[in-house]
Design a protein around this motif. Structure first.
Motif, PDB file in Angstrom:
ATOM      1  N   CYS A   1      34.116  35.044  -4.883  1.00  0.00           N
ATOM      2  CA  CYS A   1      34.356  33.831  -4.095  1.00  0.00           C
ATOM      3  C   CYS A   1      33.141  33.679  -3.194  1.00  0.00           C
ATOM      4  O   CYS A   1      32.750  34.628  -2.505  1.00  0.00           O
TER       5      CYS A   1
ATOM      6  N   CYS B   1      32.528  30.112   1.402  1.00  0.00           N
ATOM      7  CA  CYS B   1      32.014  29.810   2.739  1.00  0.00           C
ATOM      8  C   CYS B   1      30.527  29.460   2.694  1.00  0.00           C
ATOM      9  O   CYS B   1      29.979  28.969   3.675  1.00  0.00           O
TER      10      CYS B   1
ATOM     11  N   CYS C   1      35.919  38.428  -2.624  1.00  0.00           N
ATOM     12  CA  CYS C   1      35.213  37.846  -1.462  1.00  0.00           C
ATOM     13  C   CYS C   1      33.838  38.495  -1.332  1.00  0.00           C
ATOM     14  O   CYS C   1      33.728  39.705  -1.096  1.00  0.00           O
TER      15      CYS C   1
ATOM     16  N   CYS D   1      36.790  29.900   5.964  1.00  0.00           N
ATOM     17  CA  CYS D   1      37.558  30.684   4.983  1.00  0.00           C
ATOM     18  C   CYS D   1      39.049  30.413   5.163  1.00  0.00           C
ATOM     19  O   CYS D   1      39.523  30.290   6.287  1.00  0.00           O
TER      20      CYS D   1
HETATM   21  S1  SF4 Z   1      35.591  31.782   1.747  1.00  0.00           S
HETATM   22 FE1  SF4 Z   1      33.983  33.292   2.252  1.00  0.00          FE
HETATM   23  S2  SF4 Z   1      34.970  34.816   3.572  1.00  0.00           S
HETATM   24 FE2  SF4 Z   1      36.598  33.637   2.544  1.00  0.00          FE
HETATM   25  S3  SF4 Z   1      37.110  34.791   0.703  1.00  0.00           S
HETATM   26 FE3  SF4 Z   1      35.568  33.286   0.081  1.00  0.00          FE
HETATM   27  S4  SF4 Z   1      33.604  34.352   0.356  1.00  0.00           S
HETATM   28 FE4  SF4 Z   1      35.144  35.534   1.458  1.00  0.00          FE
END
Ligand code: SF4
Length: 488
Positions: free
Chosen positions: A456, A459, A259, A405
Protein backbone atom coordinates in the motif's frame (compact mmCIF):
# COMPACT_ATOMS: atom_id res chain seq x y z
CA UNK A 1 -7.10 23.26 17.43
CA UNK A 2 -4.71 26.22 17.65
CA UNK A 3 -1.48 26.33 15.67
CA UNK A 4 0.46 26.10 18.90
CA UNK A 5 -1.47 22.99 19.97
CA UNK A 6 -0.93 21.45 16.57
CA UNK A 7 2.78 22.13 16.85
CA UNK A 8 2.86 20.20 20.14
CA UNK A 9 1.79 16.98 18.45
CA UNK A 10 4.46 14.68 17.03
CA UNK A 11 5.26 15.64 13.43
CA UNK A 12 5.25 11.99 12.33
CA UNK A 13 2.55 9.50 11.48
CA UNK A 14 1.87 7.35 14.53
CA UNK A 15 1.57 3.61 14.70
CA UNK A 16 -1.69 2.08 15.83
CA UNK A 17 -1.02 -1.02 17.90
CA UNK A 18 1.10 -4.03 18.70
CA UNK A 19 -0.26 -7.52 19.30
CA UNK A 20 1.50 -10.42 20.96
CA UNK A 21 0.28 -13.85 22.08
CA UNK A 22 1.85 -17.01 23.43
CA UNK A 23 0.58 -20.57 23.92
CA UNK A 24 2.99 -22.34 26.23
CA UNK A 25 1.69 -24.76 28.90
CA UNK A 26 4.05 -24.90 31.85
CA UNK A 27 5.60 -21.51 31.09
CA UNK A 28 5.04 -18.09 32.63
CA UNK A 29 2.91 -16.91 29.76
CA UNK A 30 1.99 -13.54 31.33
CA UNK A 31 5.67 -12.68 31.86
CA UNK A 32 6.56 -13.78 28.32
CA UNK A 33 3.77 -11.58 26.95
CA UNK A 34 5.02 -8.68 29.05
CA UNK A 35 8.42 -8.98 27.36
CA UNK A 36 6.81 -9.34 23.93
CA UNK A 37 4.77 -6.18 24.45
CA UNK A 38 7.84 -4.41 25.76
CA UNK A 39 9.61 -5.14 22.44
CA UNK A 40 6.55 -3.79 20.60
CA UNK A 41 6.20 -0.66 22.74
CA UNK A 42 7.00 1.57 19.75
CA UNK A 43 3.69 0.47 18.17
CA UNK A 44 1.52 1.99 20.88
CA UNK A 45 2.17 3.83 24.12
CA UNK A 46 -1.27 4.80 25.39
CA UNK A 47 -2.48 1.58 26.98
CA UNK A 48 -1.42 -2.01 27.48
CA UNK A 49 -3.25 -5.20 28.40
CA UNK A 50 -2.80 -8.94 28.84
CA UNK A 51 -5.49 -11.66 29.06
CA UNK A 52 -4.38 -15.06 30.40
CA UNK A 53 -6.30 -18.33 29.96
CA UNK A 54 -6.16 -20.98 32.63
CA UNK A 55 -8.48 -23.78 31.59
CA UNK A 56 -11.86 -22.20 30.90
CA UNK A 57 -11.08 -19.14 33.01
CA UNK A 58 -9.58 -15.94 31.72
CA UNK A 59 -7.99 -13.15 33.73
CA UNK A 60 -7.58 -9.71 32.19
CA UNK A 61 -5.44 -6.79 33.29
CA UNK A 62 -5.29 -3.61 31.24
CA UNK A 63 -4.74 0.08 31.91
CA UNK A 64 -3.51 3.33 30.46
CA UNK A 65 0.24 3.78 30.13
CA UNK A 66 3.38 2.01 28.99
CA UNK A 67 3.78 -1.75 29.49
CA UNK A 68 6.23 -1.10 32.34
CA UNK A 69 3.70 1.20 34.04
CA UNK A 70 0.68 -1.08 33.64
CA UNK A 71 2.36 -4.30 34.86
CA UNK A 72 4.63 -5.15 37.74
CA UNK A 73 5.81 -8.51 39.07
CA UNK A 74 2.89 -8.75 41.54
CA UNK A 75 0.29 -8.29 38.81
CA UNK A 76 2.03 -10.82 36.54
CA UNK A 77 2.38 -13.34 39.37
CA UNK A 78 -1.40 -13.28 39.81
CA UNK A 79 -1.87 -14.31 36.17
CA UNK A 80 -0.88 -17.99 35.83
CA UNK A 81 -2.07 -19.87 32.76
CA UNK A 82 -1.23 -21.61 29.50
CA UNK A 83 -2.14 -19.01 26.89
CA UNK A 84 -1.86 -15.21 26.93
CA UNK A 85 -2.91 -12.48 24.53
CA UNK A 86 -1.40 -9.00 24.85
CA UNK A 87 -1.85 -5.63 23.27
CA UNK A 88 -0.23 -2.17 23.13
CA UNK A 89 -2.51 0.56 21.95
CA UNK A 90 -2.32 3.91 20.31
CA UNK A 91 -5.80 5.22 19.51
CA UNK A 92 -6.78 5.57 15.86
CA UNK A 93 -10.47 4.69 16.20
CA UNK A 94 -11.94 5.56 19.57
CA UNK A 95 -10.50 7.93 22.12
CA UNK A 96 -7.66 7.30 24.53
CA UNK A 97 -9.58 5.83 27.49
CA UNK A 98 -9.14 2.67 29.51
CA UNK A 99 -12.44 1.23 28.25
CA UNK A 100 -10.83 1.25 24.80
CA UNK A 101 -7.73 -0.63 25.94
CA UNK A 102 -7.33 -4.20 24.66
CA UNK A 103 -7.50 -7.22 24.58
CA UNK A 104 -11.29 -7.38 24.33
CA UNK A 105 -12.60 -10.33 26.35
CA UNK A 106 -16.11 -11.71 25.70
CA UNK A 107 -17.99 -14.84 26.70
CA UNK A 108 -19.62 -17.27 24.27
CA UNK A 109 -21.42 -20.63 24.46
CA UNK A 110 -17.97 -22.26 23.87
CA UNK A 111 -16.27 -20.28 26.63
CA UNK A 112 -14.45 -16.94 26.70
CA UNK A 113 -12.13 -15.49 24.10
CA UNK A 114 -9.63 -12.61 24.09
CA UNK A 115 -9.03 -10.59 20.96
CA UNK A 116 -6.18 -8.17 20.17
CA UNK A 117 -6.31 -6.08 16.99
CA UNK A 118 -3.82 -4.00 15.04
CA UNK A 119 -5.27 -1.95 12.19
CA UNK A 120 -8.39 0.01 11.42
CA UNK A 121 -11.72 -1.01 9.93
CA UNK A 122 -13.05 1.23 7.18
CA UNK A 123 -16.63 -0.07 7.57
CA UNK A 124 -16.80 0.46 11.34
CA UNK A 125 -19.94 2.65 11.08
CA UNK A 126 -21.87 0.04 9.16
CA UNK A 127 -20.65 -2.77 11.42
CA UNK A 128 -21.47 -0.77 14.56
CA UNK A 129 -25.03 -0.27 13.32
CA UNK A 130 -25.44 -3.99 12.69
CA UNK A 131 -23.93 -4.96 16.06
CA UNK A 132 -25.92 -2.32 17.96
CA UNK A 133 -29.12 -3.78 16.49
CA UNK A 134 -28.43 -7.05 18.39
CA UNK A 135 -28.33 -7.56 22.18
CA UNK A 136 -24.63 -6.64 22.26
CA UNK A 137 -23.68 -4.19 25.00
CA UNK A 138 -20.90 -2.11 23.51
CA UNK A 139 -18.60 -0.77 26.22
CA UNK A 140 -16.03 1.02 24.07
CA UNK A 141 -15.79 3.19 20.98
CA UNK A 142 -13.29 0.97 19.16
CA UNK A 143 -13.63 -0.99 15.96
CA UNK A 144 -11.78 -3.86 17.68
CA UNK A 145 -14.75 -4.44 20.00
CA UNK A 146 -16.99 -4.65 16.92
CA UNK A 147 -14.86 -7.50 15.53
CA UNK A 148 -15.13 -9.23 18.91
CA UNK A 149 -18.93 -8.90 18.97
CA UNK A 150 -19.13 -10.20 15.39
CA UNK A 151 -17.12 -13.24 16.55
CA UNK A 152 -19.31 -13.72 19.64
CA UNK A 153 -22.42 -13.59 17.45
CA UNK A 154 -21.01 -16.19 15.06
CA UNK A 155 -20.04 -18.59 17.87
CA UNK A 156 -23.35 -18.19 19.67
CA UNK A 157 -25.09 -18.73 16.35
CA UNK A 158 -23.69 -22.28 16.32
CA UNK A 159 -20.30 -22.11 14.56
CA UNK A 160 -17.04 -23.55 15.90
CA UNK A 161 -14.13 -21.20 16.63
CA UNK A 162 -12.44 -21.46 13.25
CA UNK A 163 -15.60 -21.01 11.20
CA UNK A 164 -16.78 -18.22 13.49
CA UNK A 165 -13.49 -16.32 13.14
CA UNK A 166 -13.75 -16.60 9.35
CA UNK A 167 -17.36 -15.42 9.46
CA UNK A 168 -16.51 -12.43 11.68
CA UNK A 169 -13.52 -11.48 9.50
CA UNK A 170 -15.78 -11.67 6.46
CA UNK A 171 -17.91 -8.85 7.92
CA UNK A 172 -14.86 -6.56 8.32
CA UNK A 173 -13.33 -4.29 5.72
CA UNK A 174 -9.98 -2.59 6.25
CA UNK A 175 -6.78 -3.46 8.05
CA UNK A 176 -6.87 -6.11 10.75
CA UNK A 177 -4.12 -8.29 12.11
CA UNK A 178 -5.63 -10.30 14.95
CA UNK A 179 -4.50 -12.58 17.76
CA UNK A 180 -7.40 -14.48 19.36
CA UNK A 181 -7.05 -16.66 22.43
CA UNK A 182 -9.66 -19.31 23.28
CA UNK A 183 -9.67 -22.01 25.99
CA UNK A 184 -8.25 -24.66 23.61
CA UNK A 185 -6.30 -22.83 20.89
CA UNK A 186 -4.61 -19.65 19.78
CA UNK A 187 -5.57 -18.12 16.43
CA UNK A 188 -3.82 -15.52 14.26
CA UNK A 189 -5.44 -13.85 11.26
CA UNK A 190 -4.55 -11.14 8.77
CA UNK A 191 -6.90 -9.21 6.51
CA UNK A 192 -6.94 -10.17 2.83
CA UNK A 193 -4.48 -7.43 1.84
CA UNK A 194 -2.15 -8.02 4.79
CA UNK A 195 -1.85 -4.31 5.48
CA UNK A 196 -0.43 -4.65 8.99
CA UNK A 197 2.30 -7.23 9.69
CA UNK A 198 1.89 -10.38 11.82
CA UNK A 199 4.42 -13.17 12.28
CA UNK A 200 4.69 -16.38 14.30
CA UNK A 201 7.40 -18.48 15.81
CA UNK A 202 8.02 -21.21 18.34
CA UNK A 203 10.25 -22.10 21.26
CA UNK A 204 10.77 -25.04 23.58
CA UNK A 205 13.01 -28.02 24.19
CA UNK A 206 12.64 -31.79 24.63
CA UNK A 207 9.52 -32.13 22.54
CA UNK A 208 7.80 -29.06 23.98
CA UNK A 209 6.51 -26.92 21.20
CA UNK A 210 5.32 -23.50 22.30
CA UNK A 211 3.76 -21.01 19.91
CA UNK A 212 4.18 -17.24 19.69
CA UNK A 213 2.38 -14.66 17.55
CA UNK A 214 3.72 -11.11 17.26
CA UNK A 215 3.19 -7.98 15.20
CA UNK A 216 6.92 -7.97 14.43
CA UNK A 217 9.78 -10.44 14.67
CA UNK A 218 11.48 -8.32 17.38
CA UNK A 219 8.73 -9.64 19.70
CA UNK A 220 9.93 -13.19 19.03
CA UNK A 221 13.59 -12.31 19.51
CA UNK A 222 13.11 -10.86 22.97
CA UNK A 223 11.82 -14.17 24.38
CA UNK A 224 14.25 -16.33 22.41
CA UNK A 225 11.61 -17.75 20.05
CA UNK A 226 12.52 -18.85 16.54
CA UNK A 227 10.90 -17.00 13.67
CA UNK A 228 8.93 -19.45 11.51
CA UNK A 229 6.89 -17.41 9.05
CA UNK A 230 4.57 -14.48 8.57
CA UNK A 231 0.84 -15.04 8.81
CA UNK A 232 0.12 -14.62 5.10
CA UNK A 233 -2.34 -11.98 3.93
CA UNK A 234 -5.84 -13.50 4.10
CA UNK A 235 -4.64 -16.40 6.24
CA UNK A 236 -6.04 -17.89 9.45
CA UNK A 237 -3.57 -19.91 11.51
CA UNK A 238 -4.60 -22.15 14.41
CA UNK A 239 -2.07 -23.17 17.08
CA UNK A 240 -2.76 -25.95 19.57
CA UNK A 241 -0.60 -27.13 22.46
CA UNK A 242 1.32 -30.26 21.52
CA UNK A 243 0.92 -29.86 17.74
CA UNK A 244 4.17 -29.86 15.78
CA UNK A 245 2.70 -27.77 12.97
CA UNK A 246 0.08 -25.05 13.04
CA UNK A 247 -3.07 -25.49 10.95
CA UNK A 248 -3.04 -22.91 8.17
CA UNK A 249 -5.89 -21.94 5.83
CA UNK A 250 -6.76 -19.02 3.54
CA UNK A 251 -10.04 -17.26 4.30
CA UNK A 252 -9.60 -14.42 1.78
CA UNK A 253 -7.76 -13.96 -1.54
CA UNK A 254 -6.84 -10.34 -2.29
CA UNK A 255 -3.79 -8.63 -3.75
CA UNK A 256 -1.18 -8.13 -1.01
CA UNK A 257 -0.86 -4.51 0.15
CA UNK A 258 1.54 -4.37 3.07
CA UNK A 259 1.85 -0.81 4.44
CA UNK A 260 5.13 0.47 2.98
CA UNK A 261 5.47 2.90 5.89
CA UNK A 262 6.03 -0.14 8.15
CA UNK A 263 9.21 -0.69 6.13
CA UNK A 264 10.32 2.93 6.10
CA UNK A 265 9.54 4.05 9.59
CA UNK A 266 7.03 2.28 11.86
CA UNK A 267 8.46 -1.16 12.46
CA UNK A 268 11.64 -1.59 14.47
CA UNK A 269 14.86 -1.72 12.42
CA UNK A 270 15.73 -5.14 13.87
CA UNK A 271 12.41 -6.64 12.73
CA UNK A 272 12.62 -8.84 9.64
CA UNK A 273 10.60 -8.31 6.48
CA UNK A 274 11.18 -10.19 3.21
CA UNK A 275 14.04 -12.17 4.71
CA UNK A 276 16.15 -9.32 6.09
CA UNK A 277 16.14 -6.73 8.86
CA UNK A 278 14.57 -3.37 8.16
CA UNK A 279 17.91 -1.85 9.07
CA UNK A 280 19.28 -3.30 5.81
CA UNK A 281 16.30 -2.02 3.80
CA UNK A 282 16.62 1.44 5.33
CA UNK A 283 20.36 1.59 4.56
CA UNK A 284 19.52 0.63 0.99
CA UNK A 285 16.93 3.37 0.50
CA UNK A 286 19.59 5.79 1.71
CA UNK A 287 21.87 4.50 -1.06
CA UNK A 288 19.09 4.94 -3.64
CA UNK A 289 18.44 8.45 -2.35
CA UNK A 290 22.13 9.32 -2.74
CA UNK A 291 22.04 8.15 -6.36
CA UNK A 292 18.76 9.90 -7.13
CA UNK A 293 19.57 13.23 -5.45
CA UNK A 294 23.32 13.71 -5.25
CA UNK A 295 24.68 16.84 -3.61
CA UNK A 296 28.11 18.22 -2.74
CA UNK A 297 28.57 18.33 1.01
CA UNK A 298 31.05 17.69 3.84
CA UNK A 299 28.98 15.58 6.21
CA UNK A 300 25.91 13.34 6.26
CA UNK A 301 23.85 13.22 9.45
CA UNK A 302 20.61 11.38 10.21
CA UNK A 303 17.69 12.53 12.33
CA UNK A 304 17.73 10.04 15.22
CA UNK A 305 16.67 7.36 15.50
CA UNK A 306 14.74 6.48 12.39
CA UNK A 307 16.81 8.56 9.92
CA UNK A 308 20.15 6.99 10.90
CA UNK A 309 20.22 3.80 8.73
CA UNK A 310 19.28 5.78 5.58
CA UNK A 311 21.96 8.35 6.45
CA UNK A 312 24.56 5.56 6.70
CA UNK A 313 23.42 4.21 3.30
CA UNK A 314 23.55 7.71 1.81
CA UNK A 315 27.06 8.19 3.16
CA UNK A 316 28.27 4.84 1.80
CA UNK A 317 26.85 5.47 -1.67
CA UNK A 318 27.97 9.11 -1.91
CA UNK A 319 31.35 8.82 -0.18
CA UNK A 320 30.44 11.77 2.07
CA UNK A 321 31.44 10.97 5.68
CA UNK A 322 28.69 10.13 8.19
CA UNK A 323 28.66 11.65 11.68
CA UNK A 324 26.34 11.99 14.65
CA UNK A 325 25.33 15.62 14.43
CA UNK A 326 22.16 15.42 16.50
CA UNK A 327 21.68 13.90 19.93
CA UNK A 328 18.24 12.68 20.91
CA UNK A 329 16.79 12.64 24.40
CA UNK A 330 15.22 9.17 24.50
CA UNK A 331 13.12 9.81 27.58
CA UNK A 332 10.55 12.22 26.14
CA UNK A 333 7.28 10.28 26.27
CA UNK A 334 3.69 11.12 25.53
CA UNK A 335 2.98 12.33 29.04
CA UNK A 336 5.90 14.74 29.01
CA UNK A 337 4.84 18.29 29.89
CA UNK A 338 5.50 20.28 26.74
CA UNK A 339 7.15 23.69 26.87
CA UNK A 340 4.95 26.72 26.35
CA UNK A 341 4.99 28.68 23.12
CA UNK A 342 7.11 31.37 24.81
CA UNK A 343 9.62 28.73 25.96
CA UNK A 344 9.80 27.28 22.46
CA UNK A 345 10.39 30.73 21.02
CA UNK A 346 13.16 31.22 23.57
CA UNK A 347 14.82 28.18 21.99
CA UNK A 348 14.01 25.33 24.36
CA UNK A 349 14.97 22.07 22.68
CA UNK A 350 13.45 19.05 24.30
CA UNK A 351 14.09 16.17 21.93
CA UNK A 352 17.04 16.93 19.66
CA UNK A 353 20.22 18.83 20.37
CA UNK A 354 22.78 19.56 17.61
CA UNK A 355 26.53 19.20 18.18
CA UNK A 356 28.15 22.54 17.14
CA UNK A 357 31.71 21.14 17.13
CA UNK A 358 30.65 18.50 14.58
CA UNK A 359 28.51 20.79 12.44
CA UNK A 360 30.27 24.15 12.53
CA UNK A 361 31.60 25.33 9.17
CA UNK A 362 30.27 22.24 7.38
CA UNK A 363 27.93 21.73 4.43
CA UNK A 364 25.46 19.24 5.88
CA UNK A 365 23.18 16.64 4.28
CA UNK A 366 20.51 15.79 6.83
CA UNK A 367 18.46 12.63 6.26
CA UNK A 368 15.00 12.13 7.74
CA UNK A 369 12.50 9.34 7.05
CA UNK A 370 9.48 11.55 6.28
CA UNK A 371 8.02 15.04 6.46
CA UNK A 372 4.39 15.30 7.58
CA UNK A 373 3.48 18.86 8.57
CA UNK A 374 7.00 20.20 8.39
CA UNK A 375 6.91 21.86 11.82
CA UNK A 376 9.73 19.77 13.29
CA UNK A 377 11.87 19.89 10.14
CA UNK A 378 11.72 23.68 10.06
CA UNK A 379 12.91 23.96 13.67
CA UNK A 380 15.59 21.37 13.04
CA UNK A 381 17.01 23.27 10.08
CA UNK A 382 17.13 26.47 12.13
CA UNK A 383 18.95 24.61 14.92
CA UNK A 384 21.52 23.17 12.48
CA UNK A 385 22.27 26.62 11.11
CA UNK A 386 22.53 28.02 14.61
CA UNK A 387 25.07 25.27 15.36
CA UNK A 388 27.22 26.60 12.51
CA UNK A 389 26.22 24.54 9.44
CA UNK A 390 27.03 26.63 6.37
CA UNK A 391 24.62 24.75 4.08
CA UNK A 392 21.74 22.43 4.95
CA UNK A 393 20.56 19.96 2.31
CA UNK A 394 17.61 17.85 3.38
CA UNK A 395 17.04 14.40 1.91
CA UNK A 396 13.95 12.38 2.80
CA UNK A 397 14.00 8.58 2.58
CA UNK A 398 10.33 8.39 1.50
CA UNK A 399 8.27 10.17 -1.18
CA UNK A 400 6.18 13.26 -0.26
CA UNK A 401 3.26 12.38 2.07
CA UNK A 402 0.25 13.82 0.26
CA UNK A 403 -2.63 11.69 1.55
CA UNK A 404 -3.89 10.61 4.96
CA UNK A 405 -4.03 6.99 6.12
CA UNK A 406 -7.30 5.17 6.90
CA UNK A 407 -5.75 1.80 7.73
CA UNK A 408 -4.52 2.13 11.27
CA UNK A 409 -1.94 4.88 11.15
CA UNK A 410 -2.68 8.25 12.66
CA UNK A 411 -1.81 10.91 10.12
CA UNK A 412 -3.08 14.44 9.91
CA UNK A 413 -5.94 15.51 7.70
CA UNK A 414 -4.86 16.16 4.15
CA UNK A 415 -4.96 19.95 4.49
CA UNK A 416 -2.25 19.72 7.18
CA UNK A 417 0.16 17.63 5.10
CA UNK A 418 2.75 20.07 3.82
CA UNK A 419 3.40 18.17 0.57
CA UNK A 420 -0.32 18.22 -0.26
CA UNK A 421 -0.40 22.02 -0.04
CA UNK A 422 2.97 23.29 -1.23
CA UNK A 423 5.31 22.71 -4.18
CA UNK A 424 8.84 21.41 -3.63
CA UNK A 425 10.25 24.93 -3.97
CA UNK A 426 7.70 26.29 -1.51
CA UNK A 427 8.57 23.57 1.00
CA UNK A 428 12.29 24.33 0.57
CA UNK A 429 11.61 27.98 1.34
CA UNK A 430 9.33 27.12 4.27
CA UNK A 431 11.93 24.82 5.85
CA UNK A 432 14.80 27.19 5.11
CA UNK A 433 16.99 24.53 3.45
CA UNK A 434 19.47 25.02 0.61
CA UNK A 435 17.95 22.04 -1.17
CA UNK A 436 15.34 19.37 -0.55
CA UNK A 437 14.78 16.04 -2.30
CA UNK A 438 12.57 13.05 -1.59
CA UNK A 439 13.10 9.39 -2.44
CA UNK A 440 11.13 8.37 -5.54
CA UNK A 441 8.23 5.96 -5.15
CA UNK A 442 9.99 3.57 -7.55
CA UNK A 443 13.19 3.72 -5.51
CA UNK A 444 11.28 3.04 -2.28
CA UNK A 445 9.53 -0.01 -3.71
CA UNK A 446 12.42 -1.45 -5.73
CA UNK A 447 14.77 -1.34 -2.75
CA UNK A 448 12.40 -3.68 -0.88
CA UNK A 449 13.20 -6.55 -3.27
CA UNK A 450 9.47 -7.38 -3.44
CA UNK A 451 6.98 -6.85 -6.25
CA UNK A 452 5.56 -3.31 -6.31
CA UNK A 453 2.02 -4.65 -6.01
CA UNK A 454 3.00 -5.97 -2.57
CA UNK A 455 2.58 -2.55 -1.00
CA UNK A 456 0.00 0.00 0.00
CA UNK A 457 1.50 3.35 -1.02
CA UNK A 458 -1.70 5.38 -0.64
CA UNK A 459 -0.24 8.12 1.55
CA UNK A 460 2.19 8.87 -1.28
CA UNK A 461 -0.13 8.48 -4.28
CA UNK A 462 -3.75 8.43 -3.05
CA UNK A 463 -4.33 4.96 -4.52
CA UNK A 464 -6.29 3.48 -1.63
CA UNK A 465 -6.50 -0.31 -1.97
CA UNK A 466 -9.69 -0.57 0.12
CA UNK A 467 -12.66 1.71 -0.35
CA UNK A 468 -13.79 3.38 2.87
CA UNK A 469 -17.08 4.77 4.18
CA UNK A 470 -17.81 8.22 2.78
CA UNK A 471 -17.95 9.85 6.21
CA UNK A 472 -14.49 8.53 7.04
CA UNK A 473 -13.10 9.61 3.68
CA UNK A 474 -14.46 13.16 3.85
CA UNK A 475 -13.23 13.62 7.43
CA UNK A 476 -9.61 13.45 6.30
CA UNK A 477 -9.43 14.00 2.54
CA UNK A 478 -9.90 17.73 2.24
CA UNK A 479 -8.10 18.45 -1.04
CA UNK A 480 -9.01 15.38 -3.05
CA UNK A 481 -10.30 16.19 -6.53
CA UNK A 482 -13.83 14.84 -7.01
CA UNK A 483 -12.75 12.79 -10.02
CA UNK A 484 -10.12 10.87 -8.12
CA UNK A 485 -12.46 10.23 -5.21
CA UNK A 486 -15.05 8.80 -7.59
CA UNK A 487 -12.53 6.49 -9.26
CA UNK A 488 -11.48 4.77 -6.06
S1 SF4 B 1 -1.95 4.84 3.55
FE1 SF4 B 1 0.26 4.96 4.00
S2 SF4 B 1 0.45 4.62 6.21
FE2 SF4 B 1 -1.60 3.92 5.58
S3 SF4 B 1 -1.40 1.74 5.15
FE3 SF4 B 1 -1.11 2.79 3.19
S4 SF4 B 1 1.12 3.15 3.08
FE4 SF4 B 1 0.65 2.63 5.20
Amino acid sequence: MSTADRDERPDKPEEACGVFAVLAPGQQVANLTYFGLYALQHRGQESAGIAVFNGDKVRLHKDMGLVSQVFDQDVLARMPGVLAVGHNRYSTTGSSRVCNAQPVVLMTRLGPFALAHNGNLVNAGELREAIAATDAELTSTTDSELIAFALQEAVNGGLGWKEAIRAAAGRCRGAFSLAIGTPGALFALRDGHGIRPLVFGSFGEDGDHHWVVSSESCGLDIIGATYLDEVAPGELVQFRAGDLEPERSRWSMQPTKLCVFEMIYFARPDSRFFGESLYSYRCRIGEVLARESAVEADLVIGVPDSGIPAAIGFSQASGIPFADGLIKNRYVGRTFIQPTQAMREAGIRVKLNPLPDVLSGKRIVVIDDSIVRGTTSRKLVAALREAGATEVHMRISSPPVTHPCFYGIDTDNQDQLIAARLSLQQIEAHLGVDSLAYLSKEGMVEAAHAASTNFCTACFDGKYPIEMEEEMRSSKLMLEPAGLAASL
